[in-house]
Design an enzyme around this catalytic site. Structure first.
Site, PDB file in Angstrom:
ATOM      1  N   ILE A   1       0.878  -1.050   0.244  1.00  0.00           N
ATOM      2  CA  ILE A   1      -0.124  -0.031  -0.062  1.00  0.00           C
ATOM      3  C   ILE A   1       0.806   1.204   0.080  1.00  0.00           C
ATOM      4  CG2 ILE A   1      -1.863  -0.987   1.361  1.00  0.00           C
ATOM      5  CD1 ILE A   1      -1.191  -0.071   3.698  1.00  0.00           C
ATOM      6  N   ASP A   2       0.285   2.364  -0.432  1.00  0.00           N
ATOM      7  CA  ASP A   2       1.091   3.737  -0.532  1.00  0.00           C
ATOM      8  C   ASP A   2       1.737   4.088   0.720  1.00  0.00           C
ATOM      9  OD1 ASP A   2       0.605   3.460  -3.312  1.00  0.00           O
ATOM     10  OD2 ASP A   2      -1.183   4.950  -3.016  1.00  0.00           O
ATOM     11  N   LYS A   3       2.913   4.890   0.702  1.00  0.00           N
ATOM     12  CA  LYS A   3       3.294   5.442   1.924  1.00  0.00           C
ATOM     13  C   LYS A   3       2.374   6.149   2.764  1.00  0.00           C
ATOM     14  CE  LYS A   3       6.214   9.656   3.395  1.00  0.00           C
ATOM     15  NZ  LYS A   3       6.997  10.635   2.866  1.00  0.00           N
TER      16      LYS A   3
END
Length: 354
Positions: free
Chosen positions: A164-166
């Site tokens: 998942i994104d930062k």
């Protein structure tokens, strides 16, 4: 180490992304065999060209399906022929150097001999990469498993099964054995896992429940963005998101999103494509006032909301899968984090006062 492949800085934004069995991989190296190439095992072929790599690590990469010849995964004993295209790919960008164990707190939801479930906070990068060489979830895992001899954070047969994104928070599963990663990877590919996200978006989608189906690929005008393409076209890869409005907040809505596919930035891109970017999503235009009057008091209110939730308002709330060893149904739920909860509550108060 598998990371001994690395000989220069490499970022996901600049790399070639390859899809294998529905999952995205990053090309680390590519070699084309000479016209006069004699038949040679692919592990020996790569040892001669990757001087910092051991044959054992190359064999591990092959076992993990990370050695491709002419676009197909091969085992170590494959014999390279003239003009074969040999690629080294990984499920993450190339690390510039070996991963260092760092004592970074992990919110562990569940752990056994085979899997680990963590609740990732917003702001924590998953993998080391350009501009984030340490302080990542992978560095935290290296510390967590520092006394576990069977877990090597650099071994591609182990580790994170998805990403998942930062600035997205929520649940991630880590495989602690090669068999577990293979099994879980197959479940993600076959779309039998259960993944539900909660997002706060601008406006109120109409209809309030629906399906967004497009292709998604790199934006040719901005390489840092993904964008949608026609579903029946040649550009991008098929992406399907099912959404449902679960609460209206006036100029915002709380939306449940269920992924059928797992493309990069999928929910962020899909919600923007129907005119409802995620709240405070800087990359996709949600960090501007997109609904409501442009009064000074309202602008001040929105500015305060951006400060309360200083990232895209997206949380991976649920994760379900079949346990790779026991066959048991596993299902985990994560509370909406404090910044998103505070944002929603602030809008409750704002609407009540109005």
């Amino acid at each position: 180490m598998v990371e001994d492949f690395i000989q220069e800085d490499f970022t996901s934004e600049e790399s070639t992304v390859i899809e294998i069995d529905g999952a995205e991989y990053y090309e680390h190296f590519r070699f084309v065999a000479d016209k006069g190439q004699e038949l040679l095992r692919v592990d020996k072929f790569l040892v001669l060209r990757l001087q910092k790599s051991s044959r054992n690590r190359i064999q591990q990469a092959a076992e993990a399906g990370c050695i491709l010849v002419n676009g197909k995964a091969v085992k170590s004993n494959y014999r390279v022929k003239p003009l074969d295209v040999v690629q080294v790919v990984m499920d993450r960008p190339r690390y510039e150097f070996e991963v260092v164990a760092q004592d970074i707190p992990l919110d562990i939801v569940y752990e056994d001999r085979y899997v680990l479930i963590v609740n990732k906070p917003a702001g924590l990068v998953v993998h080391p990469g350009h501009g984030n060489y340490d302080g990542t979830l992978v560095n935290a895992l290296a510390w967590h498993f520092r006394d576990t001899p069977d877990y090597d954070v650099n071994d591609p047969r182990l580790g994170l099964v998805h990403r998942i994104d930062k600035d997205t928070s929520g649940l991630l599963v880590i495989a602690k054995t090669p068999d577990a990663k293979t099994n879980l990877g197959r479940q993600f590919f076959n779309k039998t896992t259960k993944r539900e996200y909660v997002a706060v978006v601008w406006g109120r989608p109409e209809p309030q429940a629906g399906t967004i189906a497009t292709n998604i690929g790199r934006n040719p005008k901005d390489r840092l963005q993904m964008t949608t393409f026609p579903l029946d076209g040649d550009e991008g890869k098929r992406a399907v998101t099912h959404y449902e409005v679960i609460e209206s907040l006036g100029h915002l809505s709380v939306v449940k999103c269920v992924l059928e596919t797992g493309r990069t930035h999928q929910i962020r891109v899909h919600m923007r494509s129907i005119g409802h970017p995620l709240f405070n999503d800087e990359r996709y235009g949600g960090d501007k006032i997109l609904r409501g009057v442009q009064s000074a008091s309202y602008q001040a209110f929105i500015k305060n909301c951006f400060e309360i939730c200083p990232r895209q308002a997206l949380h991976a709330r649920t994760l379900g899968f079949i346990h790779p060893e026991t066959g048991e149904d596993m299902f985990f739920t994560s509370e909406i984090p404090g910044d998103m909860s505070a944002l929603i509550e602030k809008w409750h108060k704002y609407n009540t006062q109005k």
